[in-house]
Design an enzyme around this catalytic site. Structure first.
Site, PDB file in Angstrom:
ATOM      1  N   SER A 128       7.305  47.557  13.615  1.00 24.34           N
ATOM      2  CA  SER A 128       6.326  47.860  14.815  1.00 24.34           C
ATOM      3  C   SER A 128       5.663  46.664  15.260  1.00 24.34           C
ATOM      4  O   SER A 128       5.142  46.461  16.267  1.00 24.34           O
ATOM      5  CB  SER A 128       5.143  48.899  14.175  1.00 24.34           C
ATOM      6  OG  SER A 128       4.318  48.315  13.252  1.00 24.34           O
ATOM      7  N   LYS A 143      -1.665  40.753  15.990  1.00 27.53           N
ATOM      8  CA  LYS A 143      -1.085  42.149  16.399  1.00 27.53           C
ATOM      9  C   LYS A 143      -2.180  43.020  16.897  1.00 27.53           C
ATOM     10  O   LYS A 143      -3.402  42.891  16.054  1.00 27.53           O
ATOM     11  CB  LYS A 143      -0.446  42.767  15.077  1.00 27.53           C
ATOM     12  CG  LYS A 143       0.304  44.091  15.283  1.00 27.53           C
ATOM     13  CD  LYS A 143       0.838  44.424  14.149  1.00 27.53           C
ATOM     14  CE  LYS A 143       1.423  45.718  14.317  1.00 27.53           C
ATOM     15  NZ  LYS A 143       2.493  46.180  12.793  1.00 27.53           N
ATOM     16  N   SER A 176       7.645  46.906   8.993  1.00 30.71           N
ATOM     17  CA  SER A 176       6.961  46.396  10.212  1.00 30.71           C
ATOM     18  C   SER A 176       6.839  44.893  10.305  1.00 30.71           C
ATOM     19  O   SER A 176       6.866  44.538  11.758  1.00 30.71           O
ATOM     20  CB  SER A 176       5.958  46.961  10.889  1.00 30.71           C
ATOM     21  OG  SER A 176       6.238  48.433  11.210  1.00 30.71           O
TER      22      SER A 176
HETATM   23  N1  GLN Z   1       9.341  52.231  10.903  1.00 32.47           N
HETATM   24  C1  GLN Z   1       8.362  52.579   9.779  1.00 32.47           C
HETATM   25  C2  GLN Z   1       7.685  53.738  10.674  1.00 32.47           C
HETATM   26  O1  GLN Z   1       7.778  54.093  11.610  1.00 32.47           O
HETATM   27  C3  GLN Z   1       7.656  51.472   9.289  1.00 32.47           C
HETATM   28  C4  GLN Z   1       6.580  50.936  10.128  1.00 32.47           C
HETATM   29  C5  GLN Z   1       5.446  49.867   9.723  1.00 32.47           C
HETATM   30  O2  GLN Z   1       5.936  49.246   8.854  1.00 32.47           O
HETATM   31  N2  GLN Z   1       4.333  49.877  10.267  1.00 32.47           N
HETATM   32  O3  GLN Z   1       6.761  54.295   9.907  1.00 32.47           O
END
Ligand code: GLN
Length: 489
Positions: free
Chosen positions: A151, A76, A175
């Protein structure tokens, strides 16, 4: 070869049946062909990758290979990797080449894994659909009109589409698990502190945790074995004896009923309204299968779980507003080309460098931390966070693992939730509480819902119980083949 597990590929590499260069080239060719459609990778550097593969082959030739030596893995783009452009999905870092390796990158490289490239992600990991990336959305390999989840959507799409046999992700509120569910993969978020955050660009430091994304639980265990471990450079890294996370996947005592003795908690808050019928049907069928394997189920309650979204959207932005203050046009990345004075340079740089969602979080975070609102929002949210964690502590007195859906819906259409941030935030309704409590959680494929899109089963473990979660997931994967299904590409 592209459909084989990390365990199988590792075997072939060690017997020299295939070389790392051959294996890596096969994946690089798939990336070249399919990435223009999926947009799963932000950066691919064929020469750099093949140089690592040649090094791995030399090690294998000397008989020095371990389980991951020569295996290509995608990172990532939140993980700093020396010599690689590391963007975090943002214009702010679009020209940043990291001078050092994240702990996770260093560990996997030390184990001989080959870096296949850097995967697309929501900007600074803020999002649930990979649509906030400066580099454009990732498409879901099962249906390219749908989101990949986020994400870590690039890592999820890459593994699902067989552009990589395994990948790294990070999970602040879901995410790893949510894109794993939406793309039909196995993804694991470890207990907070098990994987070092050193070199992992910070979003919400008290919640962020790196973890593996692969096709099976056994492959996740293999990756986690390398990714985990104490690191003095992260003050929240835990000093614990090394573990073999795959220790539970050996032959079961009772092969027909390998889960005898396991108690699975089913929180009523996970099975109420809100979950789509197709997701509910697949999750319930998976739980029936787990019962057939010998596990017992008990109903449990997590009464404060309904507060997890509001609590998270106070705490995560608060931490983000602080973490992102370092992106000022002086120390890293983008700097506005035109400005009057220093203050103007800061303002223009941040206005140009950050996208809308990141700006929204910085605004919320600054607000809840400001004098006069700190007590009302930030401190209050911290207290509720404790209550949410205590619900889990109480629940684990009655069960060994908790199961439920990972996401309330299957992958949704690109653009469907972009105009409504709250709708987007609700995508993580089942995953966020786990981060607030610091617990380990995973998502495994458990069927298909509407339009033939994958459904994920979430397994939540007690602190440091990753090996048990992996064992449970593995037993399920031994009698099902959802995790082996591949999208037609
Ligand atoms: N969707 C959540 C956010 O937007 C979690 C994102 C994540 O786990 N990095 O913060």
């Amino acid at each position: 070869m592209i459909n084989e597990s990390l365990v199988q590929l590792g075997g072939r590499l060690r017997t020299r049946e295939v070389s790392s260069v051959e294996l890596t080239t096969a994946f690089l060719e798939r990336i070249a062909r399919l990435n223009p459609v999926l947009n799963a990778f932000i950066t691919v550097d064929r020469e750099r990758t093949l140089a690592q593969a040649r090094e791995a082959d030399a090690r294998l030739g000397r008989g020095e290979g371990g389980p991951l030596t020569g295996i290509p893995v995608a990172h990532k783009d939140i993980f700093c990797a020396r010599g690689w452009r590391t963007t975090c999905g943002s214009r702010m870092l679009s020209n940043f080449v990291s001078p050092y390796d994240a702990h996770v990158v260093e560990r996997l490289a030390g184990a001989g894994a080959v870096c296949l490239g850097k995967t697309n992600m929501d900007e600074f990991a803020m999002g649930s659909s990979n649509e906030t990336s400066h580099f454009g959305p990732v498409k879901n390999p099962w249906n390219t009109a749908m989101v990949s989840g986020g994400s870590s959507g690039g890592s999820a799409a890459a593994v699902a589409a067989r552009l990589a046999p395994g990948a790294t992700g990070t999970d602040t509120g879901g995410s790893i698990r949510q894109p794993a569910a939406l793309c039909g993969l196995t993804g694991l978020k470890p207990t907070y502190g098990v994987v070092s955050r050193y070199g992992m660009i910070a979003f919400a430091s008290s919640l962020d945790q790196g973890g593996p994304m692969a096709r099976s639980a056994q492959d996740c265990a293999l990756l986690l074995n390398s990714m985990s471990g104490f690191d003095p450079r992260d003050s929240t890294s835990l000093e614990r004896p090394a573990e073999d996370y795959s220790r539970g996947v050996d032959a079961a005592r009772d092969p027909d009923r390998p889960l005898v003795g396991l108690t699975v908690g089913l929180p009523k808050e996970f099975f109420g309204p809100g979950m789509d019928a197709d997701v509910a049907a697949a999750v319930e069928a998976a739980i029936a299968e787990v019962r057939r394997l010998g596990a017992q189920t008990v109903d449990i309650g997590l009464p404060n779980m309904e507060l997890s979204i509001p609590v998270y959207y106070v705490l995560a932005p608060a931490e983000a507003s602080s973490n992102l203050s370092r992106f000022d046009g002086v120390r890293y990345g983008h700097r506005s080309a035109q400005f009057d004075d220093l203050m103007d340079m800061y303002c223009r740089t941040r206005a140009e460098g950050f996208g809308d969602e990141v700006k929204r979080r910085i605004l919320i975070g600054t607000y809840v931390l400001s004098h006069g609102y700190y007590d009302a929002y930030y401190l209050q949210a911290q207290k509720l966070r404790r209550l949410i964690a205590q619900d889990f502590v109480a629940a684990f007195r009655h069960c060994d693992v908790i199961m439920g859906p990972t996401s309330p819906t299957v992958a949704f259409a690109l653009g469907a939730r972009s105009a409504d941030p709250v709708q987007m935030y609700l995508s993580d309704i089942y995953t966020i509480a786990v981060n607030l409590a610091g617990l380990p959680g995973m998502s495994i494929p458990c069927g298909f819902g509407g339009h033939g899109l994958p459904v994920g089963l979430q397994i939540i473990g007690n602190y440091f119980d990753e090996a048990r979660m992996i064992e449970v997931a593995h037993r399920y994967q031994q009698v099902t083949d959802w995790h082996l299904r591949a999208p037609a590409l």
